[in-house]
Design an enzyme around this catalytic site. Structure first.
Site, PDB file in Angstrom:
ATOM      1  N   LYS A  22       4.563   4.045  28.547  1.00 34.86           N
ATOM      2  CA  LYS A  22       4.690   3.519  27.196  1.00 34.86           C
ATOM      3  C   LYS A  22       6.107   2.986  26.927  1.00 34.86           C
ATOM      4  O   LYS A  22       6.289   1.897  26.375  1.00 34.86           O
ATOM      5  CB  LYS A  22       4.336   4.657  26.235  1.00 34.86           C
ATOM      6  CG  LYS A  22       4.218   4.309  24.777  1.00 34.86           C
ATOM      7  CD  LYS A  22       3.759   5.552  24.024  1.00 34.86           C
ATOM      8  CE  LYS A  22       4.205   5.517  22.572  1.00 34.86           C
ATOM      9  NZ  LYS A  22       4.068   6.826  21.928  1.00 34.86           N
ATOM     10  N   SER A  23       7.124   3.755  27.334  1.00 29.87           N
ATOM     11  CA  SER A  23       8.507   3.350  27.070  1.00 29.87           C
ATOM     12  C   SER A  23       8.845   2.024  27.751  1.00 29.87           C
ATOM     13  O   SER A  23       9.503   1.157  27.167  1.00 29.87           O
ATOM     14  CB  SER A  23       9.475   4.439  27.552  1.00 29.87           C
ATOM     15  OG  SER A  23       9.306   5.625  26.817  1.00 29.87           O
ATOM     16  N   ARG A  27       9.452  -2.070  26.033  1.00 34.94           N
ATOM     17  CA  ARG A  27      10.662  -2.841  26.317  1.00 34.94           C
ATOM     18  C   ARG A  27      10.334  -4.135  27.064  1.00 34.94           C
ATOM     19  O   ARG A  27      10.913  -5.190  26.775  1.00 34.94           O
ATOM     20  CB  ARG A  27      11.647  -1.963  27.088  1.00 34.94           C
ATOM     21  CG  ARG A  27      12.248  -0.846  26.211  1.00 34.94           C
ATOM     22  CD  ARG A  27      12.830   0.292  27.043  1.00 34.94           C
ATOM     23  NE  ARG A  27      13.574   1.252  26.228  1.00 34.94           N
ATOM     24  CZ  ARG A  27      13.015   2.274  25.582  1.00 34.94           C
ATOM     25  NH1 ARG A  27      11.698   2.457  25.642  1.00 34.94           N
ATOM     26  NH2 ARG A  27      13.757   3.114  24.883  1.00 34.94           N
ATOM     27  N   ARG A 122       9.394   8.370   8.438  1.00 36.95           N
ATOM     28  CA  ARG A 122      10.390   8.615   9.474  1.00 36.95           C
ATOM     29  C   ARG A 122      11.695   7.862   9.184  1.00 36.95           C
ATOM     30  O   ARG A 122      11.674   6.670   8.865  1.00 36.95           O
ATOM     31  CB  ARG A 122       9.820   8.237  10.843  1.00 36.95           C
ATOM     32  CG  ARG A 122       8.608   9.105  11.192  1.00 36.95           C
ATOM     33  CD  ARG A 122       7.878   8.638  12.421  1.00 36.95           C
ATOM     34  NE  ARG A 122       8.660   8.869  13.631  1.00 36.95           N
ATOM     35  CZ  ARG A 122       8.210   8.541  14.849  1.00 36.95           C
ATOM     36  NH1 ARG A 122       7.020   7.992  15.004  1.00 36.95           N
ATOM     37  NH2 ARG A 122       8.968   8.782  15.899  1.00 36.95           N
ATOM     38  N   SER A 166      19.553   9.215  21.624  1.00 38.03           N
ATOM     39  CA  SER A 166      18.266   8.549  21.403  1.00 38.03           C
ATOM     40  C   SER A 166      18.181   7.275  22.226  1.00 38.03           C
ATOM     41  O   SER A 166      18.973   6.347  22.036  1.00 38.03           O
ATOM     42  CB  SER A 166      18.087   8.204  19.917  1.00 38.03           C
ATOM     43  OG  SER A 166      16.991   7.327  19.735  1.00 38.03           O
ATOM     44  N   ASP A 314       9.675  14.532  24.653  1.00 39.44           N
ATOM     45  CA  ASP A 314       8.242  14.257  24.537  1.00 39.44           C
ATOM     46  C   ASP A 314       7.394  15.348  25.191  1.00 39.44           C
ATOM     47  O   ASP A 314       6.211  15.513  24.843  1.00 39.44           O
ATOM     48  CB  ASP A 314       7.893  12.914  25.190  1.00 39.44           C
ATOM     49  CG  ASP A 314       8.337  11.729  24.345  1.00 39.44           C
ATOM     50  OD1 ASP A 314       8.541  11.911  23.123  1.00 39.44           O
ATOM     51  OD2 ASP A 314       8.492  10.627  24.900  1.00 39.44           O
ATOM     52  N   ARG A 345       6.825  18.518  14.911  1.00 38.45           N
ATOM     53  CA  ARG A 345       6.195  19.074  16.104  1.00 38.45           C
ATOM     54  C   ARG A 345       6.536  20.546  16.341  1.00 38.45           C
ATOM     55  O   ARG A 345       5.744  21.273  16.937  1.00 38.45           O
ATOM     56  CB  ARG A 345       6.548  18.221  17.328  1.00 38.45           C
ATOM     57  CG  ARG A 345       5.798  16.898  17.338  1.00 38.45           C
ATOM     58  CD  ARG A 345       6.100  16.034  18.538  1.00 38.45           C
ATOM     59  NE  ARG A 345       5.235  14.854  18.533  1.00 38.45           N
ATOM     60  CZ  ARG A 345       5.457  13.755  19.239  1.00 38.45           C
ATOM     61  NH1 ARG A 345       6.527  13.673  20.019  1.00 38.45           N
ATOM     62  NH2 ARG A 345       4.616  12.741  19.178  1.00 38.45           N
TER      63      ARG A 345
END
Length: 428
Positions: A22-23, A27, A122, A166, A314, A345
């Protein structure tokens, strides 16, 4: 709304390939839209979040098509995006909103970015602050939350020490910096996943890393690529953890992303006592890709904090979900970031573990789940959070009795095939 019943299993056995990371997919899609030429991607992520990124790039002028054999083609705009007719819907994807803000801030267009109810809660200050230092014009609602309005303009280079670890913030700044005037230097407090840097290099940009500092010159031209996106290791985490806790497991995961900034999970599972073998290893556009074999081990215990907490952000929910089946438990600190994900979470993991009969100590920045506990089946509320849904499906494999995962369709945010693949390899 779908519910899924998960029955206990004795093992995870077989061989699987997973949808694209996904990451990396996020990108690649953004940079492909900026680049010159047509990029072609095999095994692009099937998750709803990455689909949000592709749709947004299409709205600002990128050409998007799928071939008959499933290859995603994105025709780039050679550095100049177009004014979208409508606001850009980022869905549930914080990755889309944060990183795309960096792309759009340097473009001569005006955009509004919005998302679903979860994304709208968020905070976005972490990207608004550094981009504003480059001259970006971004406004948000109260509390620096979405929707965001971006009035694109010429950006200037800067030197920036990020207060947060991050990868999304880093990629957002670098994607703005490659379009800015001058050389930008970005420093992170601890090293985070480096997919943004590797993707920029794959598309032809030059940048320099020295420890936790990245330097990049603005005004660089990006050129289209062809790539196979490796299997998502964050998705693999669920299968790896499941195999680790089920005594007769023998599972092979092929074509898996093994980037050192993401493969910390393998080291963690080895440290816990799982048997892990790297069967093959190759380099694809700077990303390491290989096959991983995992078998059950007698799991001990672990403390996660500092840079490990950032690298495993994650994977912490599923590690916490299997912690009762370790000998000494798992303790997590320095993971306050989990409070502002798709759900809180930390609280959601603690609540659902207690529903399954576990004892849990919850902290502001983490939790402690003691080991040597037995879980029983329960009705799980994942708070519409894809990683919570999948984490508790794994815990359910070794619980006593059946477990019902409510709203299990939320797994489609990152991994629509999850429950189907789990049924394929679960031996009962």
């Amino acid at each position: 709304m779908a519910d899924t019943k998960v029955r206990p299993a004795r093992a995870l056995i077989g061989s699987i390939r997973l949808p694209g990371d996904k990451s990396i997919s996020h990108r690649y899609a953004m940079l492909a839209g900026l680049a010159e030429g047509k990029s072609r991607f095999r095994n692009f992520s099937t998750g709803a979040d990455c689909a949000s990124t592709v749709r947004c790039m299409q709205q600002v002028g990128a050409g998007v098509a799928r071939t008959s054999d499933g290859i995603l083609e994105i025709s780039g705009r050679n550095g100049v995006l177009i004014q979208p007719k409508d606001p850009l819907d980022c869905g549930n994807s914080g990755s889309t909103m944060r990183m795309l803000s960096g792309v759009l801030s340097a473009q001569p267009i005006t955009c509004e970015l919005f998302g679903d109810a979860s994304l709208s809660r968020r905070p976005m200050a972490r990207i608004i602050e550094p981009l504003s230092k480059m001259g970006a014009k971004i406004t948000a609602t109260d509390g620096n939350r979405p929707p965001l309005r971006i009035n694109g303009c010429k950006l200037r280079a800067m030197q920036y020490e990020s207060p947060v670890a991050s990868a999304q913030v880093k990629s957002s700044v670098l994607f703005a910096a490659v379009q800015a005037e001058g050389q930008t230097v970005f420093e992170e407090p601890v090293r985070t996943r480096d997919h943004g840097e590797l993707a920029l290099r794959a598309f032809g940009a030059d940048l320099v890393r020295q420890k936790n500092r990245i330097s990049i010159q603005g005004g660089q031209k990006l050129t289209a690529i062809e790539a196979a996106v490796p299997g998502d290791i964050s998705s693999a985490a669920f299968f790896l953890c499941g195999a680790a806790i089920l005594p007769e497991s023998n599972l092979l995961i092929e074509d898996l992303l093994l980037n050192p900034t993401r493969a910390v999970l393998l080291d963690v599972l080895k440290a816990l006592g799982a048997s892990i073998t790297i069967v093959s290893l190759e380099d694809h556009h700077g990303e390491l890709v290989g096959a991983v074999k995992i078998e059950h081990g007698h799991l001990t215990g672990l403390k996660i904090s500092g840079s490990h907490a950032a690298a495993l952000i994650d994977e912490i929910p599923v590690l916490a979900a299997i912690a009762p089946f370790t000998r000494d438990g798992i303790e997590v600190h320095d993971a306050r970031e989990l409070r502002i994900k798709e759900s809180d979470r930390i609280a959601t993991v603690a609540k659902n573990l207690r529903l399954m009969g576990a004892t849990v100590d919850e902290f502001e920045d983490g939790l402690f789940v003691p080991g040597s506990q037995k879980l029983h089946g329960a009705e799980i509320d994942p708070a519409h959070d894809h990683r919570i849904s999948m984490a508790f499906a794994i815990a359910a494999l070794r619980a006593e009795g059946d477990t019902l995962i409510h709203h299990s369709e939320c797994a489609a945010i990152s991994f629509p095939e999850f429950y189907q693949l789990l049924d394929k390899v679960a031996e009962r």
